[in-house]
Design an enzyme around this catalytic site. Sequence first.
Site, PDB file in Angstrom:
ATOM      1  N   TYR A 169       0.843  -1.196   0.000  1.00  0.00           N
ATOM      2  CA  TYR A 169       0.000   0.000   0.000  1.00  0.00           C
ATOM      3  C   TYR A 169       0.870   1.233   0.000  1.00  0.00           C
ATOM      4  CZ  TYR A 169      -4.982  -0.361  -0.091  1.00  0.00           C
ATOM      5  OH  TYR A 169      -6.260  -0.486  -0.533  1.00  0.00           O
ATOM      6  N   GLU A 214      -0.521   4.707  -0.665  1.00  0.00           N
ATOM      7  CA  GLU A 214      -1.349   5.897  -0.912  1.00  0.00           C
ATOM      8  C   GLU A 214      -0.520   7.144  -0.641  1.00  0.00           C
ATOM      9  OE1 GLU A 214      -4.718   5.124   1.594  1.00  0.00           O
ATOM     10  OE2 GLU A 214      -5.830   4.183  -0.039  1.00  0.00           O
ATOM     11  N   ASP A 261      -5.400  14.342 -25.254  1.00  0.00           N
ATOM     12  CA  ASP A 261      -5.364  12.938 -24.849  1.00  0.00           C
ATOM     13  C   ASP A 261      -4.577  12.193 -25.924  1.00  0.00           C
ATOM     14  OD1 ASP A 261      -5.806  10.273 -24.420  1.00  0.00           O
ATOM     15  OD2 ASP A 261      -7.978  10.449 -24.145  1.00  0.00           O
ATOM     16  N   THR A 265      -2.388   6.862 -22.224  1.00  0.00           N
ATOM     17  CA  THR A 265      -2.225   5.503 -21.715  1.00  0.00           C
ATOM     18  C   THR A 265      -0.744   5.175 -21.851  1.00  0.00           C
ATOM     19  OG1 THR A 265      -2.532   4.496 -23.875  1.00  0.00           O
ATOM     20  CG2 THR A 265      -4.512   4.773 -22.533  1.00  0.00           C
ATOM     21  N   LYS A 283      -0.242   1.537 -25.316  1.00  0.00           N
ATOM     22  CA  LYS A 283      -0.522   1.496 -26.763  1.00  0.00           C
ATOM     23  C   LYS A 283       0.809   1.645 -27.506  1.00  0.00           C
ATOM     24  CE  LYS A 283      -5.274   2.749 -25.834  1.00  0.00           C
ATOM     25  NZ  LYS A 283      -6.388   3.710 -25.977  1.00  0.00           N
ATOM     26  N   ARG A 321      -0.261  -1.929 -19.003  1.00  0.00           N
ATOM     27  CA  ARG A 321      -1.582  -1.299 -19.089  1.00  0.00           C
ATOM     28  C   ARG A 321      -1.708  -0.250 -17.987  1.00  0.00           C
ATOM     29  NH1 ARG A 321      -5.611  -2.386 -22.045  1.00  0.00           N
ATOM     30  NH2 ARG A 321      -4.319  -3.987 -22.989  1.00  0.00           N
TER      31      ARG A 321
HETATM   32  C1  LIG Z   1      -7.466   3.964 -25.202  1.00  0.00           C
HETATM   33  C2  LIG Z   1      -7.887   5.356 -24.960  1.00  0.00           C
HETATM   34  C3  LIG Z   1      -8.276   5.804 -23.689  1.00  0.00           C
HETATM   35  C4  LIG Z   1      -8.581   4.897 -22.518  1.00  0.00           C
HETATM   36  O1  LIG Z   1      -7.659   4.102 -22.049  1.00  0.00           O
HETATM   37  P1  LIG Z   1      -8.024   2.895 -21.058  1.00  0.00           P
HETATM   38  O2  LIG Z   1      -6.708   2.559 -20.484  1.00  0.00           O
HETATM   39  O3  LIG Z   1      -8.641   1.839 -21.902  1.00  0.00           O
HETATM   40  O4  LIG Z   1      -8.981   3.419 -20.041  1.00  0.00           O
HETATM   41  C5  LIG Z   1      -8.537   7.150 -23.505  1.00  0.00           C
HETATM   42  N1  LIG Z   1      -8.450   8.008 -24.538  1.00  0.00           N
HETATM   43  C6  LIG Z   1      -8.125   7.606 -25.783  1.00  0.00           C
HETATM   44  C7  LIG Z   1      -8.033   8.620 -26.863  1.00  0.00           C
HETATM   45  C8  LIG Z   1      -7.843   6.270 -26.032  1.00  0.00           C
HETATM   46  O5  LIG Z   1      -7.542   5.893 -27.272  1.00  0.00           O
END
Ligand SMILES: *Cc1c(COP(=O)(O)O)cnc(C)c1O
Length: 426
Positions: free
Chosen positions: A51, A53, A196, A222, A225, A231
């Site tokens: 933990y 936090e 994002d 993220t 990707k 993840r």
């Molecule tokens: C994949 C993605 C997310 C979300 O990611 P998760 O880890 O699946 O919650 C947010 N924004 C965009 C543009 C994405 O392609």
Amino acid sequence: MSHLEKSDPDIYNAIKNEIERQNFKLELIASENFVSVAVLEAMGQVMTNKYAEGYPAKRYYGGCEFVDVAEELARERAKTLFKAEHANVQPHSGSQANMAAYFSLIHFGDKVMGMDLSHGGHLTHGSPVNFSGRFFDMVFYGVTKAGYIDMTQVEDIARREKPKLIITGASAYAREIDFAAFRQIADKVGAKLLADIAHPAGLIAAGLVKSPLPFCHLVTTTTHKTLRGPRGGMVLIGADSENDMGIKTPKGRLKKYSELVDSNVFPGFQGGPLMHVIAAKAVSFNEALQPDFIVYQKQVIRNAQALADSLMKRGYHVVSGGTDTHLMLVDLRTHDLTGKVAEQALENAGITVNKNMVPFDDQSPFVTSGIRLGTPALTTRGMKEGEMEIIATLIDNVLRNSSSETTQKKVYGQVKELCARFPLYE
Ligand SMILES: *Cc1c(COP(=O)(O)O)cnc(C)c1O
């Protein structure tokens, strides 16, 4: 995995089968990648027991001296990688990062402008089935008939609707985004700007796609990707944003963006951070700082362009006529196919893709008129332009005979042979 094999054969077998599937199918899902064994090792270890936090040196629990090392390294490496002034590496996912970012910039019920999901946006950019669409008053922009973000529309809607926040970034958009132009529009209407970069983060880290950090109040991503980490999610802040005045809290105090983000991630929306995953993030960021990461990302783009070209040569309609990044969207209406049928036919042939809405789609999100294809995972295996040409032929073969099981079987055989030449996890 000898302990697991004994204690839980069902899960052990599911994992074995998943390894086999990843090894012997062609992974073309644009949001997926294959992490290194080092990243896997960093994820599968005892830091999951801890933990922690709070933040390094400011924890609510004792015994954090070693997990602090992991989080400090993850933060510092993320800052170096993205030339950021601040990084919060605790979000459990991209969605969690977005939630924390929204509430760092605006309030419940405020007006927000995002990209239409059917034009390439993401669920967390205001879909009515997601928290973002339920908590905020959403308006949307989209792409032109040619498939590029319609900046005239972005400006018109922004002037008319006066959103408090504009979101730029997408899940199914193949072109570079003009973050500077978005910032100009945001400034004109007094909106905050959030980018994002969940999809192109790896390309941005490698310097192949322009970074939004100089232009945005906050950047979310993220880590799993194109960035090829475990993840998870992350929030980044550029120097200009961090050094400006920040935001007034209800009590009238000015807070820096980093303070707002850190307190919104924890204790705002999350509890204990996943320290094993944060350790793995640090490992993947270090990998991304090595020179061969740039070589890899260059190949990702070359492969995507080769695949798009090969498909177009065979008569397929690639939205916007190509790609600047790792992905493309194929509109199958020219071939009288739905995304749903195409996804299943390709799956039967060992080619994994996802059905996807295309701009101006007339089908529902469960059917769709397109598929999204991406090259990060195949490029990690070592595949190059020559293999993309072969894969385009295989895809074309399956889609032209979408109801032929014989074709699917034959192509699956060819897929397995191709995969065997590019071993993954042994
Ligand atoms: C994949 C993605 C997310 C979300 O990611 P998760 O880890 O699946 O919650 C947010 N924004 C965009 C543009 C994405 O392609």
